[in-house]
Each structure stands twice: as structure tokens, then as C-alpha cells.
Design a protein around this motif. Structure first.
Motif, PDB file in Angstrom:
ATOM      1  N   SER B 113     110.230 -38.213 102.169  1.00 45.16           N
ATOM      2  CA  SER B 113     110.111 -39.649 102.411  1.00 45.16           C
ATOM      3  C   SER B 113     109.817 -39.952 103.874  1.00 45.16           C
ATOM      4  O   SER B 113     109.212 -40.961 104.199  1.00 45.16           O
ATOM      5  CB  SER B 113     111.381 -40.366 101.952  1.00 45.16           C
ATOM      6  OG  SER B 113     112.470 -39.972 102.747  1.00 45.16           O
ATOM      7  N   ASP B 120     106.642 -46.686  96.087  1.00 49.61           N
ATOM      8  CA  ASP B 120     107.907 -46.976  95.420  1.00 49.61           C
ATOM      9  C   ASP B 120     107.613 -47.284  93.947  1.00 49.61           C
ATOM     10  O   ASP B 120     106.744 -48.101  93.647  1.00 49.61           O
ATOM     11  CB  ASP B 120     108.543 -48.193  96.111  1.00 49.61           C
ATOM     12  CG  ASP B 120     109.944 -48.473  95.592  1.00 49.61           C
ATOM     13  OD1 ASP B 120     110.164 -48.316  94.379  1.00 49.61           O
ATOM     14  OD2 ASP B 120     110.799 -48.866  96.412  1.00 49.61           O
ATOM     15  N   LYS B 149     116.998 -41.907  95.554  1.00 47.82           N
ATOM     16  CA  LYS B 149     117.040 -43.061  96.444  1.00 47.82           C
ATOM     17  C   LYS B 149     117.514 -42.616  97.824  1.00 47.82           C
ATOM     18  O   LYS B 149     118.389 -41.767  97.939  1.00 47.82           O
ATOM     19  CB  LYS B 149     118.044 -44.064  95.875  1.00 47.82           C
ATOM     20  CG  LYS B 149     117.695 -45.517  96.107  1.00 47.82           C
ATOM     21  CD  LYS B 149     118.697 -46.365  95.347  1.00 47.82           C
ATOM     22  CE  LYS B 149     118.172 -47.758  95.138  1.00 47.82           C
ATOM     23  NZ  LYS B 149     119.060 -48.516  94.248  1.00 47.82           N
ATOM     24  N   GLN B 154     113.792 -46.658  96.683  1.00 48.67           N
ATOM     25  CA  GLN B 154     113.529 -45.723  95.599  1.00 48.67           C
ATOM     26  C   GLN B 154     112.277 -44.912  95.940  1.00 48.67           C
ATOM     27  O   GLN B 154     111.187 -45.455  96.036  1.00 48.67           O
ATOM     28  CB  GLN B 154     113.320 -46.509  94.295  1.00 48.67           C
ATOM     29  CG  GLN B 154     113.360 -45.685  93.041  1.00 48.67           C
ATOM     30  CD  GLN B 154     114.781 -45.308  92.630  1.00 48.67           C
ATOM     31  OE1 GLN B 154     115.726 -46.065  92.829  1.00 48.67           O
ATOM     32  NE2 GLN B 154     114.947 -44.110  92.096  1.00 48.67           N
TER      33      GLN B 154
END
Lengths: 275, 435, 298
Positions: B113, B120, B149, B154
Motif C-alpha cells: 500500500s 480501493d 485494511k 481498504q
């Protein structure tokens, strides 16, 4: 004295036999497991002859995967790599051995030093280039960065240096051109080295997997070592018998080539040897 | 001379063939892309070897391509698990490209991420599938969704959920006069292993040792230890953490009842009947089942006395890495297909992975029959309420932190350092890594 | 006239090296300079921010005890590989050529076969064959009452076993090359020595070694160069450098830094050091060994 001598010879033969067993046992183990079921491969470690021999593993790989394509891909890549590497190395080695030119030493050292460049260093930059040219997922993308080889240049230069300079001088006086000397005088003398280096190039390329893994995506473009990887998984377990049957398919082609060219190879070795 | 020349010409023929053949191949390739031109072509990157659902991936992709009007999926297999996929993704990104959909291992949640562009899933639904706005909320358990998450939101949707379970060699247990239902706690595991060693001279236990410390974390968690606290600081060198690791280290070093070898060798030793109990992922289920000749069963991951069991979720989530609208839309269409009940059921049957969706296990077109026939997977399904995230150490040095945990395992099980010291040093080291 | 021909020769020489030069420049030399540049950065190869850190990567490498451990491992690997893949096949080829002469071709053919197999397959095979609990070797030894050590987790031993696996593949190739070199020594020289009852070990050391030294050097260099790259595969398949770096070497470690932990800068620094180290070895070879090589016909 003769008794002593033959006893010695017997001892050496025994030792060599031990060597043979050590060299061959893993191969026999692989052959036998390629005909076993998964359960048998786990449970009959010692027996080299499968209890109920099965072709199931071979059937599985040939029915679930485009094996003909895959074998062909592997063969094309290995052959192209071998041929190109030999040609480029041969000419470069010839230049380094028989010509004096500005920067000769520097170039030679530079070339030979690249032998020590770890593949981790070139992996990403090469990937970027191949991707820019648009050769991703293409077997030529695998071949491209491997068109020449410093090991080949080094080894061939070593070999050519053993050719007496006088031989070349005489041919020059006879007014044979450079290509003529290369073809008719130098090449026959270095053929054993070319053959042995060629074998090495071919086998190495044939078994290579880190670089092709990065370039190839579609199963139809895969090479044999990538197919092998498809049956190796730490998390789901490795299917050992199938992996072994793929290894057999992977081995068999270089083996056939070796047997086929063996007399030729052995002859070239023993005719002039690598001096 | 003659022989030499025939050989030579044969060789040149071969080379000529080699040069021409691929050209023919190119032609047919061109046709294939021509036919698919109307469809959006996307790449799906996965790590599933043929022994780990690879065939199911091929099947799912084939079925999807057959029924989709405007999307064609190409699946790319990445060897060497999530690490291998991440390496390839790294190279692809450096070249300025991305596949459309990727499987990301849990240990890479944070790294992924921080370093890759992703969409998302909520955004994807809003944009491409507004009629099914509550898809995630309705179909997934909140604790499962939370696995994917981070503080950023998310990142993806959980896909392959693996869980550690304890496989039992019932024949060995019987021979040693132990309960065939297996041990109830880790303390009992230790006792069981001693009895097995005494009665059968075989090893009692093998705990998986891959290039991560998932199973070892599970042990610590099940003794009430925390791996990291709310602020992302490592806290595993607590009393509970040390106690859990000590029991495991004692089994290896003092009792010599637990085997300490690489994963492959440990699993092999269990399957051919040299080890009584095997603690590893449910994904090994079919390997164990097909290989073992003894009576084998599996029970849920045990707790330590006085604590509830906790299992870190292994496996991966799916993340949309496509960059253009068309690609993203296609990626979502395919992803949603993968999460349909029948596709999920196919996935579980092929891999043993626990379905992340609520309604798959009991649905008729889901797993009902499969679970009845494969009781081993039940132990994994039953412990899903005990699933917690597999610690993905935060920050840019997260991967180094995981490596420090591996080194620590080597030091402890190799007997080079006492448990408390090794764990405390590792904790200090991890907390000093730059964030 | 002379000058023209020299110029023409120079031109030919450049034409001959240009294909190699172009490929090297693009696919090897440029990446090396790029790596050198990366070794001054703190970067993970894809993040938009590259932070210039000067010599920090080098400093932290030299302060890290793991670096020294890996350096020592590297030299131990080299030592073992030289014995297994250079010295041993050398002696064997001598024996086969001059001590016993029967079955030479048979041995040669069979010993070469493992060279065809990839090291990935070799590593997988040995993981099974040498499984210390349940592999065939363990079963046989158990019958004799011997329990195998858990080699993959034993410092020292793990280096030896991984080298043995590598050597299983490399041995045969080196062997046929050396055999070719050894068999090329004029037979009369050896016969004469045998007549004089010179002991075998002295024939080997004083006649065979020097008279086949060109081949010997070839194999020696190849063993060093390829050894570390070859041994990478069993490390990667079996131990991933463990336990606690006991089986890692310079190349595996820089791979691990770059592609497992994504510390591009430190990996680049380590690669640069590795390269420098090997260039030094190469230079030494050029300087001292080459001159003493015996070339037949010179």
C-alpha cells in the motif's frame, strides 16, 4: 610388481565405481520417482523400482500444458543464445589474440571483468530495456541480453593464445585474408574449445529460470524450467513425482544431443585437446 | 569427411529451423490478439502452483473468458510465492506498467500500500457497480474484511485465507497409547510429543519453518502475547511471548521431540510416518491426504492453557492495480466473478483455503458436500472466528522486521541464544528500524 | 605499405569486437554504473523519492557483523568448490589417463551426465535424498544405528552440503575438460617417468600439473567465477541463506537485500564491493599466474 599394479588398478576402479554411483544415484532416483504416484514417492524412499509403475505424471503434464510449444520455446532460446554467444565471442577473442590495437588491454579487461557482475545487478535494468523495446512475454526478450558472453571471450582467448604466432605469420605471407586464416587455420585448432564452451552455453540457457520468469507470462510462451516451477510450491506442497517427470523431459533433450554428438565431441577433444 | 559434413549440414538445418519456426508462431499469435481485439485484455497475477490451485485458476479464467462479453483475462503464474510475485511486480512498476489484478501476501500489506498504486474496492464498486453498493458489507464478515485494511483504508479484498492447523498421525498416537483426538493445548502437545518419543522413537512434532514466522507468531498469539501494539511498536518479547517460544524451543533443544528442518523436509517426514504431529497451513491438506498411508486427521490450532487460541490469517488478498478506467472496470468484473459462490467453492475445493465470504460454506452450490467429505477442512472453517491479522510490520522497514523474526527463530532453535535474550534483542532491533 | 596494413588490421579488430561491445555496454556495463550510482542512495527501486545518503550504505555494511560472516562464507565456499570441482577432477583425470587406462570412455560418458541437470532439480533431489529423518540415506544409516545430523541447520556443515550439491552438477563438465588437457601431454614424457619409477604423486605434481596448466587455469577460473553463481540456486531453494546467514554468500545476500527486503542502496553497495573484490582477484591472476602458464607449441 605386476600383481601389485593390478591390485592398485582394482582399487582405483573401485573408487571410480563409488564416484559413478554418487553421480548416478540422484538421476536414478529421479527416473524412478517420475513413474511413481505421489503416495508411493513419499512412502517408498528406498526402492528404485516403482511398485506399480505409472505413466500418469507424464500424461498429466502433456495433457494439461502446451508441452510441444514449451519444448520448442526452450530449444529456440537455448540454440539462439548458444549460436550468438559463440559467434560474438569468437570474433572478439580473435581480435584480442591476433590484433594489436589502441585500447586493446582496456577493452579486454573490461570485457572479462563483466564475468563477475552478479545477475542481481543487471536484472532490473535489462527488464526495463526489454520492456521498452516491447519484447515482454516474448522469447526473443529472453534471448536479447544474452547475445554475447564474457566467459566465452575469456576462454576462447586463452585457447587462441596457444596457437603459435608463426603459423599465422606464414599464412599472412601466403596472402590468405583474415577470414581465411580464421576459418582454415584458427578454427580447426580451437574447435574442441568451441564445442565444450558451446555445450556449456546450451545447457546453462536450457536450464535457466530466473530471467525467463521475469519476461514470460503466457503459458504458451513458457520454457521447461518454468513448467517445473509450476509444480513447486512451499505452501501447497511440491508434487515430487510430477516435478521429476518434467525434469526427465527437460533432461532428455540435452542428453540426446550429447549422445548424438558424443563421438564428435569426444573426438574433437582428444584430437587436439584444449591446450 | 562425409560424416562430418552431414553432421554440419544437419546442424545448420536445425539452426535454420529454429530461426524460422518462431516466425510461424508469431503469425498465429497475431491472429489470437486480433480476435480478442474487441475485448479489454487484462492480466491477473497469481502465485498458485499446480499443487496449490493452479489448475483451478486456469479453469476459473477459462470459464470467465467464455462468459464475459468484453473482458479477456490472461493469468500469469509467479513462482516463489508472494515474494516472487512482489519481485516481478517491482520490475513491472519500474518499467512503468502494471497488471490489472494481483494477489498480495499478507506480510506485504503495508509495503504494497505504501509503494504501489491500487484502487480501493469500495471505490471500484461505487464507480463500476453502483447497483450492488453493499456487496462488501453483506457478503463478508467484518473481521475478515479488516485483514486487508490499513490506516489508509481498504487496500483489497481477502481471497486466499489459510489457517494453521494441527495434523495428526492417528496410527502413531494409537501406538503410543495417546488419545486419537489429539492434544487440547500446547502444553499437552509437549506431553504428547514426549510420550511419542518414548514409545515409538519417532519425532513428536514439526512446526513449519518457511521464510516467514507465521506459525511461530501463532504460538505467541495463542499464549496471549501481542506482536505489535496499537502504535505499531513490537511487543512480542513479553512474558507471554517468551513463555510460548520457550515451550517450542524446549521441545526442539531439551526434549528433542520436535523436528527442526526446512518446511519441505518436515512435511515429507510427517507424510512418510516419522513425525506424530504436524503444525502447518490448511493448504497442505490435499498434499498430506494424497501422500499419507496412515490414518490422518486434523484439529484446530490449539491454545495455551488459560488463553484463547488465535490464528493469524495467511494467504493473500486481491488488489486492483490497473491504472486506466477500462482496465479497472474489467478488473472489477473479473474480481467479482472470483468472489461468486460457485467460484469461491471451486477455489476452496482446489486449495483448502477458507472462503472469505460468509455464505459459501453452507450453500448448496457452495461447499456443503465438500466439507462433509473432507473433515480436515472443518478444523480450519471452525476456527475462522479466531482469525486475527498476520502482523505486517508497518513502515518502510516492515520487510526487514520480518527478516529479523526469521533470524531470531534460527538463533533460538539453533541453540545459539536463550529465548528471552533473542526475543528482546529482536524487539529492540525492530523498534529501532526507521519508519 | 606496412602502416596501411596496420590501420586496416586495427579496423578489422574493432569490427570484430563491436558486437560484443555494444551488447556489453547496454546490458552489463551500463547497469554496473547505474548500480554504482544507486549505492549512494536510499531507495527501493520504485518509490518516487530517492534520498542521497553519500557513503552511508558502505559505512553501514562495514559496521554490520553479518557482512563479515558472509564474506568468510564466500571464501569457504570458494575453497570447498576448488577442492571438489578443480582438484578432485584433476586427480581423477590423471588417474584415468595414466594409471588405469581401461574403461576411460565409459567413465567419461557417465560422469558427465549430471552436468545436464539443472541445479533447481539437483537441489530438489538432494532435499529428498538427504532428508535427515526420512530420506533414503537416513534410512540406510539408521539401520546401521547412525542418525544423520540436521545439515541444513548446522553452521559449517550446511556450506559443505550445498557445495556438494553444486559440485554434483559441475564436476562432470570440469572433468571432461581436464581430461582433454591431461591427455594432451605427450605420452612419452609420462612413460619415461614411470620407467624411472617416479612415484605417481610426483608425476602428477611435477609433470602433469605444469604441462596441462593452461587447462588447469581455465577450470580454476571457471570454478571461482561460476561457483558462487551456481551455489546461489541451492541456497535459494533450500536454506534462503539460513540458519542466521550461515549459508549465505555475497551474491545471495545482495539478492536478498535487493529483491526480498528491497534495500536497493545497500544491495548496490554490496554488489559494488563484490565486483571490486573480484576485479582484484582477476588482476592478480593476470599479473602472476598467466605468465607461468605452459602453452604447448610456444
Amino acid at each position: 610388481m605386476p600383481a601389485n599394479k593390478s591390485r592398485n588398478a582394482l582399487l582405483w576402479h573401485l573408487l571410480l565405481l563409488v564416484f559413478l554411483i554418487l553421480a548416478l544415484f540422484p538421476i536414478l532416483f529421479a527416473v524412478s520417482n517420475s513413474f511413481k504416484t505421489l503416495s508411493e514417492s513419499y512412502n517408498s524412499m528406498l526402492s528404485l523400482i516403482p511398485g506399480k509403475p505409472t505413466f500418469g505424471n507424464y500424461v498429466t503434464i502433456f495433457t494439461t500444458l502446451p508441452m510441444v510449444n514449451i519444448i520448442l520455446n526452450t530449444f529456440i532460446i537455448a540454440t539462439l543464445v548458444t549460436v550468438f554467444k559463440l559467434v560474438t565471442s569468437y570474433f572478439a577473442a580473435y581480435a584480442f589474440t591476433f590484433f594489436r590495437f589502441t585500447g586493446e588491454k582496456m577493452f579486454y579487461f573490461l570485457f572479462v571483468a563483466t564475468i563477475f557482475v552478479p545477475f542481481t545487478v543487471v536484472m532490473i535494468p535489462n527488464y526495463l530495456i526489454v520492456s521498452k523495446i516491447g519484447l515482454l512475454d516474448n522469447i526473443y526478450g529472453v534471448v536479447l541480453p544474452q547475445l554475447c558472453d564474457a566467459t566465452g571471450i575469456f576462454l576462447l582467448t586463452q585457447t587462441m593464445r596457444t596457437i603459435p604466432k608463426s603459423l599465422i605469420e606464414v599464412s599472412k605471407l601466403d596472402n590468405i585474408g583474415t577470414l581465411g586464416i580464421l576459418r582454415d587455420i584458427v578454427f580447426p585448432l580451437t574447435r574442441p574449445a568451441v564445442v565444450s564452451i558451446g555445450i556449456m552455453f546450451f545447457i546453462n540457457s536450457w536450464n535457466e529460470y530466473v530471467w525467463p520468469t521475469l519476461i514470460l507470462k503466457n503459458q504458451a510462451n513458457f520454457t521447461l524450467p518454468l513448467v517445473l516451477q509450476m509444480f513447486i510450491s512451499s505452501e501447497g506442497g511440491t508434487n515430487f513425482p510430477i516435478a521429476m517427470s518434467i525434469s526427465m523431459v527437460t533432461m532428455i533433450i540435452p542428453l540426446i544431443l550429447y549422445i548424438f554428438f558424443q563421438r564428435y565431441i569426444l573426438n574433437t577433444f582428444s584430437q587436439s585437446g584444449i591446450k | 569427411m562425409n560424416i562430418r559434413w552431414t553432421r554440419m549440414s544437419l546442424l545448420s538445418l536445425l539452426i535454420a529451423a529454429v530461426l524460422i519456426l518462431p516466425l510461424a508462431g508469431c503469425g498465429s499469435n497475431g491472429n489470437a490478439t486480433g480476435a480478442a481485439n474487441k475485448k479489454t485484455v487484462i492480466e491477473y497475477w497469481h502465485v498458485n502452483a499446480q499443487t496449490q490451485g493452479g489448475q483451478a485458476v486456469d479453469q476459473l479464467v477459462k470459464d470467465f473468458n467464455a462468459q464475459s462479453k468484453d473482458v479477456k483475462v490472461i493469468a500469469k503464474y509467479n513462482p516463489d510465492m508472494y515474494k516472487g510475485l512482489m519481485q516481478n511486480l517491482q520490475a513491472e512498476k519500474a518499467a512503468g506498467k502494471t497488471p490489472a489484478l494481483v494477489q498480495v501476501g499478507w506480510a506485504y500489506l503495508d509495503y504494497f500500500s505504501n509503494n504501489f498504486g491500487y484502487m480501493d474496492p469500495n471505490e471500484a464498486i461505487n464507480k463500476f457497480d453502483p447497483s450492488d453498493k453493499n456487496f462488501l458489507k453483506d457478503k463478508f464478515l467484518p473481521n475478515i474484511l479488516d485483514l486487508a485494511k490499513t490506516s489508509k483504508g481498504q487496500i483489497g479484498i481477502p481471497y486466499s485465507l489459510s489457517s494453521p492447523i494441527l495434523y495428526l498421525n492417528k496410527d502413531i498416537l494409537k501406538q503410543a497409547g495417546l488419545s486419537e483426538n489429539g492434544p487440547k493445548t500446547w502444553q499437552q502437545v509437549q506431553q504428547f510429543a514426549k510420550v511419542i518419543k518414548d514409545k515409538t522413537q519417532k519425532y513428536g512434532l514439526y512446526v513449519q519453518e518457511p521464510a516467514d514466522t507465521w506459525a511461530q507468531q501463532s504460538l505467541m498469539l495463542s499464549n496471549g502475547a501481542q506482536i505489535i501494539d496499537k502504535n505499531g511498536k513490537a511487543t512480542f518479547a513479553s512474558k507471554e511471548g517468551i513463555q510460548a517460544y520457550q515451550l517450542y524451543a524446549d521441545m526442539v533443544l531439551k526434549d528433542k521431540t520436535a523436528l527442526h528442518v526446512p518446511w519441505d523436509q518436515g512435511v515429507t517426514a510427517f507424510i512418510n510416518g516419522n513425525v506424530g504431529m504436524l503444525y502447518t497451513t490448511v493448504a497442505q491438506m490435499s498434499n498430506v491426504e494424497k501422500g499419507a498411508k496412515f490414518n490422518v486427521s486434523a484439529i484446530p490450532s490449539p491454545p495455551f492453557e488459560g488463553h484463547p487460541a488465535k490464528v493469524p490469517a495467511g494467504g493473500s488478498f486481491l488488489a486492483i492495480t490497473a491504472q486506466t478506467d477500462a482496465q479497472q472496470k474489467a478488473a472489477w468484473e473479473f474480481e467479482k466473478y472470483l468472489y461468486s459462490v460457485p467460484a469461491m467453492a471451486t477455489w476452496t475445493e482446489a486449495t483448502g483455503y477458507v472462503p472469505p465470504r460468509k455464505d459459501v460454506a453452507d450453500a448448496k452450490d457452495g461447499l456443503k458436500d465438500f466439507v462433509a467429505k473432507n473433515p480436515m477442512i472443518k478444523s480450519a472453517l471452525d476456527q475462522m472466528d479466531k482469525a486475527v491479522p498476520w502482523t505486517s510490520f508497518p513502515g518502510n522497514s516492515g520487510l526487514q522486521a520480518e527478516q529479523a523474526m526469521i533470524d531470531t527463530r534460527d538463533k533460538i532453535l539453533g541453540g545459539q541464544e536463550p529465548v528471552a535474550k533473542a526475543l528482546k534483542d529482536a524487539q529492540t532491533q525492530i523498534n529501532q528500524l526507521e519508519k | 605499405m606496412e602502416r596501411v596494413s596496420i590501420n586496416r588490421n586495427k579496423l578489422i579488430a574493432y569490427v570484430f569486437i563491436i558486437p560484443s561491445l555494444v551488447i556489453f555496454a547496454v546490458f552489463l556495463i551500463w547497469p554496473v554504473f547505474y548500480t554504482f550510482y544507486l549505492s549512494f542512495l536510499n531507495w527501493n527501486m520504485i518509490s518516487p523519492t530517492k534520498q542521497f545518503v553519500g557513503l552511508n550504505n558502505y559505512v553501514s555494511l562495514f559496521q554490520d557483523p553479518i557482512t563479515y560472516k558472509i564474506l568468510i562464507n564466500t571464501f569457504i565456499y570458494l575453497g570447498i568448490l576448488l577442492i571438489l570441482n578443480c582438484l578432485l577432477p584433476y586427480i581423477l583425470s590423471f588417474v584415468l589417463e595414466y594409471v588405469i587406462t581401461k574403461g576411460k570412455n565409459f567413465y567419461k560418458k557417465v560422469i558427465f551426465i549430471p552436468s545436464i541437470v539443472s541445479l533447481v532439480v539437483g537441489s530438489m533431489l538432494y532435499v529428498w535424498i538427504l532428508n535427515p529423518v526420512s530420506g533414503p540415506v537416513a534410512i540406510i544409516f539408521k539401520h546401521m544405528g547412525i542418525y544423520l545430523p540436521i545439515w541444513s541447520n548446522t553452521s559449517g556443515l550446511v556450506l559443505v552440503v550445498l557445495s556438494l550439491i553444486t559440485s554434483w552438477k559441475v564436476f562432470g563438465y570440469n572433468f571432461i575438460v581436464l581430461l582433454a588437457g591431461v591427455s594432451n601431454i605427450p605420452a612419452g614424457v609420462i612413460e619415461a617417468a614411470k620407467m624411472d619409477n617416479v612415484p605417481l604423486y610426483r608425476i602428477f605434481l611435477q609433470i602433469v600439473l605444469p604441462m596441462s596448466s593452461a587447462t588447469g587455469i581455465y577450470v580454476f577460473i571457471m570454478t571461482i567465477v561460476q561457483g558462487l553463481q551456481y551455489v546461489f540456486t541451492p541456497i535459494n531453494v533450500i536454506t534462503q541463506g539460513g540458519p542466521n546467514y550461515a549459508s549465505s554468500n555475497l551474491i545471495y545476500h545482495s539478492y536478498q537485500d535487493a529483491f526480498v527486503l528491497y534495500k536497493t542502496g545497500e544491495s548496490a553497495a554490496l554488489s559494488t564491493i563484490t565486483l571490486l573484490l573480484f576485479v582484484c582477484l582477476l588482476w592478480l591472476e593476470f599479473k602472476f599466474v598467466e605468465k607461468k602458464v605452459y602453452y604447448a607449441g610456444k
